[in-house]
Scaffold this motif. Structure first.
Motif, mmCIF file in Angstrom:
data_model
loop_
_atom_site.group_PDB
_atom_site.id
_atom_site.type_symbol
_atom_site.label_atom_id
_atom_site.label_comp_id
_atom_site.label_asym_id
_atom_site.label_seq_id
_atom_site.Cartn_x
_atom_site.Cartn_y
_atom_site.Cartn_z
ATOM 1 N N GLY A 193 0.867 -1.370 0.008
ATOM 2 C CA GLY A 193 0.083 -0.066 -0.041
ATOM 3 C C GLY A 193 0.920 1.329 -0.019
ATOM 4 O O GLY A 193 0.718 2.273 -0.839
ATOM 5 N N LYS A 194 1.831 1.272 0.917
ATOM 6 C CA LYS A 194 2.760 2.449 0.911
ATOM 7 C C LYS A 194 3.586 2.481 -0.373
ATOM 8 O O LYS A 194 3.911 3.521 -0.968
ATOM 9 N N LEU A 195 4.030 1.300 -0.956
ATOM 10 C CA LEU A 195 4.756 1.647 -2.362
ATOM 11 C C LEU A 195 3.625 1.891 -3.367
ATOM 12 O O LEU A 195 4.052 3.080 -4.222
ATOM 13 N N GLY A 196 2.592 1.525 -3.228
ATOM 14 C CA GLY A 196 1.631 2.167 -4.414
ATOM 15 C C GLY A 196 1.193 3.367 -4.255
ATOM 16 O O GLY A 196 1.198 4.263 -5.225
ATOM 17 N N ALA A 197 1.223 3.998 -2.964
ATOM 18 C CA ALA A 197 0.917 5.324 -2.795
ATOM 19 C C ALA A 197 1.909 6.237 -3.248
ATOM 20 O O ALA A 197 1.665 7.237 -3.715
ATOM 21 N N ALA A 198 3.382 5.832 -3.004
ATOM 22 C CA ALA A 198 4.321 6.670 -3.443
ATOM 23 C C ALA A 198 4.663 6.475 -4.931
ATOM 24 O O ALA A 198 5.296 7.656 -5.713
ATOM 25 N N LEU A 199 3.821 5.751 -5.669
ATOM 26 C CA LEU A 199 3.934 5.756 -7.105
ATOM 27 C C LEU A 199 2.615 6.037 -7.630
ATOM 28 O O LEU A 199 2.576 6.040 -8.976
ATOM 29 N N GLY A 200 1.664 6.463 -7.025
ATOM 30 C CA GLY A 200 0.364 6.997 -7.400
ATOM 31 C C GLY A 200 -0.364 5.807 -8.098
ATOM 32 O O GLY A 200 -1.171 6.189 -8.997
ATOM 33 N N LEU A 201 -0.175 4.566 -7.631
ATOM 34 C CA LEU A 201 -0.980 3.575 -8.261
ATOM 35 C C LEU A 201 -2.333 3.372 -7.097
ATOM 36 O O LEU A 201 -2.232 3.436 -5.977
ATOM 37 N N SER B 52 -5.128 0.230 -5.809
ATOM 38 C CA SER B 52 -4.612 -1.038 -5.186
ATOM 39 C C SER B 52 -4.469 -2.214 -6.201
ATOM 40 O O SER B 52 -3.555 -3.124 -6.168
ATOM 41 N N ALA B 53 -5.309 -2.119 -7.098
ATOM 42 C CA ALA B 53 -5.280 -3.342 -8.151
ATOM 43 C C ALA B 53 -3.800 -3.074 -8.983
ATOM 44 O O ALA B 53 -3.150 -3.993 -9.484
ATOM 45 N N GLY B 54 -3.480 -1.807 -9.240
ATOM 46 C CA GLY B 54 -2.413 -1.624 -10.101
ATOM 47 C C GLY B 54 -1.041 -1.918 -9.312
ATOM 48 O O GLY B 54 -0.135 -2.527 -9.631
ATOM 49 N N THR B 55 -1.228 -1.806 -8.033
ATOM 50 C CA THR B 55 -0.055 -2.120 -6.896
ATOM 51 C C THR B 55 -0.064 -3.592 -7.092
ATOM 52 O O THR B 55 1.293 -4.011 -6.949
ATOM 53 N N ASP C 15 3.313 -8.185 -8.038
ATOM 54 C CA ASP C 15 2.980 -9.764 -8.629
ATOM 55 C C ASP C 15 4.177 -9.822 -9.579
ATOM 56 O O ASP C 15 4.752 -10.998 -9.889
ATOM 57 N N ARG C 16 4.234 -8.946 -10.519
ATOM 58 C CA ARG C 16 5.076 -8.914 -11.757
ATOM 59 C C ARG C 16 6.706 -8.834 -11.437
ATOM 60 O O ARG C 16 7.445 -9.623 -11.858
ATOM 61 N N LEU C 17 6.897 -8.056 -10.501
ATOM 62 C CA LEU C 17 8.393 -7.800 -9.765
ATOM 63 C C LEU C 17 8.579 -9.261 -9.066
ATOM 64 O O LEU C 17 9.734 -9.784 -9.197
ATOM 65 N N GLU C 18 7.547 -9.680 -8.183
ATOM 66 C CA GLU C 18 7.930 -10.979 -7.431
ATOM 67 C C GLU C 18 8.287 -12.136 -8.552
ATOM 68 O O GLU C 18 9.148 -12.954 -8.542
#
Length: 155
Positions: free
Chosen positions: A58-66, A68-71, A76-79
């Motif tokens: 959630g914090k990562l997504g917020a930092a990137l402006g994404l 929940s689904a996008g995050t 998942d992709r990076l993992e």
């Protein structure tokens, strides 16, 4: 067309540097089958390590402006690519945090290392007062760009 205000040459140079760094980052993303947002996520995770912080998805997504689904798709992709892993938080075991894998750090170091080395060599030519001025300028530009209304004309 009248003369430009003082400092516009520096603004134009900063824009040119931003474009070149963006292109450099895009080359890294392209060579490694990543989306530009993947690269921004890895940078955010490395910054968190440097700051001794842990980032939840959630914090990562917020930092990137994404959202929940996008995050979730991003993590998942990076993992799947082996660049990050989900783990229990060190400070709060109830949280699941996203950690960058050392292989991703090495991949970035191999690609960006020469640019970083050249940049550090350039900085060796400046004294502490000049470095403080550069640091202050770049911090100010970063803060100005982060302002929610930075895309709006003044007034």
């Amino acid at each position: 067309m009248g003369s430009e205000p003082a400092g516009m040459e520096i603004v134009h140079l900063l824009r040119a540097v931003t474009v070149e760094l963006g292109l450099h980052s895009a080359r890294f993303a392209g060579r490694n089958g990543m989306h530009p947002t993947d690269v921004r996520a890895l940078i955010a995770l490395m910054d968190a390590v440097r700051a001794d912080e842990e980032l939840t998805a959630g914090k990562l997504g917020a930092a990137l402006g994404l959202n929940s689904a996008g995050t979730t798709a991003l993590v998942d992709r990076l993992e799947r690519a082996g660049h990050v892993r989900r783990e229990r938080g060190t400070h709060d075991r109830r949280q699941v945090v996203v950690r960058i894998d050392e292989r991703a750090v090495e991949l970035g170091r191999a690609f960006f290392g020469p640019l970083i080395a050249r940049t550090l060599a350039l900085l060796e030519g400046y004294d502490e007062r000049e470095l403080a001025a550069i640091r202050g300028f770049l911090t100010g530009v970063q803060e100005a760009a982060a302002e929610p209304d930075s895309g709006q004309p003044p007034g």
